[in-house]
Design an enzyme around this catalytic site. Structure first.
Site: not given
Ligand code: TYM
Length: 329
Positions: A194, A111, A197
């Site tokens: 990867k 970031k 969004k």
């Molecule tokens: P976020 O919103 O970026 O993504 C949500 C979930 O999707 C998975 N993910 C992917 N998995 C495989 N390939 C990809 N290209 C890909 N892009 C996203 C992420 O690994 C995630 O599981 N920090 C977290 C949100 C969060 C969270 C938590 C998760 C906040 N508190 C507590 C688990 C437990 C996040 O930014 O996810």
């Protein structure tokens, strides 16, 4: 029975990376475990959304979770900001989280590199809030994609630190979970990295068929294999990875053989991949749209989810306050 927690930030629509990295496993896990799935809308504030976008994104992710098959009568499905207890735990954990370790987190360093104009304290302490999300329900399993591995490592560290510091064995050390398999990374269509969004390289669950076709046909490839049996280049490997999750094994095998014999036509492969994606996403997209127009149902889910999540979080916080020394006279 295991206790499971996981979340998705409300910064945009769900893409195939979210689905295969997390949601698919969450759906499978809900039947056998005590599950808490939520929309990480506090985490999404690091990007400074305006109120209308914030609200709409929360609603959208809620509808997407439901459309993918999370059953709010079985799992607890809730919005993070409906559970203020998590802020209290976040504050307490912050007292034992060190600037050095937070600055060394890969996601933070990324970031800093990508958005030097907005390096806020919320980004620095992002892993602490995430740890609070997880351990507030005393979870031991967290279904996530590969990109969250380091955050889980930090969660374990914060849980262990709390236990050691207070000489208790209160918080379990949760593990990233994918049914015994390696954690998944779904690639984007731009040849490297990867699916994300904001990267402009993703297929969203709500994408219309024509959008999917257009995006896939534009995916990066190469000029074609030159020698028989040649390893695919990075962008082509990524297309195969996508095909492995989207298509049936025979289809993948067919195109692998065509690649190995230098007869592959990437246009044909992309057409097939796009159709398989469309077949997969169409019923989900239709359900998302249905649920989005049913405000009564959505508000019932949100209300009941908040109640169940607060009950669990409230219990933990009563224990934690006692352990720390906030006691009544
Ligand atoms: P976020 O919103 O970026 O993504 C949500 C979930 O999707 C998975 N993910 C992917 N998995 C495989 N390939 C990809 N290209 C890909 N892009 C996203 C992420 O690994 C995630 O599981 N920090 C977290 C949100 C969060 C969270 C938590 C998760 C906040 N508190 C507590 C688990 C437990 C996040 O930014 O996810």
């Amino acid at each position: 029975m295991d206790t499971v927690v996981s979340g998705i930030r409300s910064t945009g629509n769900l893409h195939l990376g979210n689905y295969f990295g997390m949601v698919r496993n969450a759906v499978k896990m809900q039947y056998e475990n005590k599950c808490y799935f939520f929309i990480a809308d506090y985490h999404s504030l690091t990007t400074h959304p305006n109120p209308v976008d914030l609200h709409m994104n929360i609603k959208q992710v809620m509808a997407e979770y439901l459309a993918c098959g999370i059953d709010p009568d079985i799992a607890t499905l809730f919005i993070q900001s409906d559970v203020p207890e998590v802020c209290e735990l976040y504050l307490l954990l912050n007292m034992n989280a060190y600037i050095g370790e937070l600055e060394r987190t890969t996601s933070f360093k990324e970031k800093v590199r990508k958005q030097p104009e907005n390096v806020n304290a919320g980004l620095l302490t992002y892993p602490v809030l995430m740890a609070a999300d997880i351990i507030i329900h005393r979870a031991n399993k967290v279904p996530v994609g590969k990109d969250q591995e380091q955050h889980l490592e930090m969660t374990r560290k914060f849980a262990r630190r709390f236990n050691t510091m207070h000489k208790v064995n209160y918080f379990p050390e949760p593990e990233a979970y994918n049914f015994g398999e390696e954690l998944i990374k779904i690639p984007g269509l731009d040849g490297s990295g990867k699916m994300g969004k904001s990267e402009g390289n993703g297929i969203f669950l709500v994408d219309e068929p024509k959008t999917i076709r257009k995006k896939v046909m534009r995916a990066v490839t190469d000029t074609g294999p030159e020698k028989q049996g040649q390893e695919p280049s990075e962008p082509v490997k990524n297309l195969f990875t996508l095909m492995e999750v989207m298509s049936d094994p025979g289809t993948v095998e067919y195109f692998r053989e065509k690649h190995a014999s230098c007869e592959i036509r990437y246009g044909d492969m992309k057409k097939q991949l796009a159709e398989d994606m469309i077949n997969f996403t169409t019923p989900i997209r239709e359900r998302i749209n249905e649920i989005m127009s049913d405000n009564n149902y959505l508000s019932k889910v949100v209300r009941e989810g908040a109640e169940k999540a607060r009950e669990s979080a409230g219990k933990t916080m009563r224990d934690v306050r006692e352990i720390i020394g906030y006691r009544s006279f």
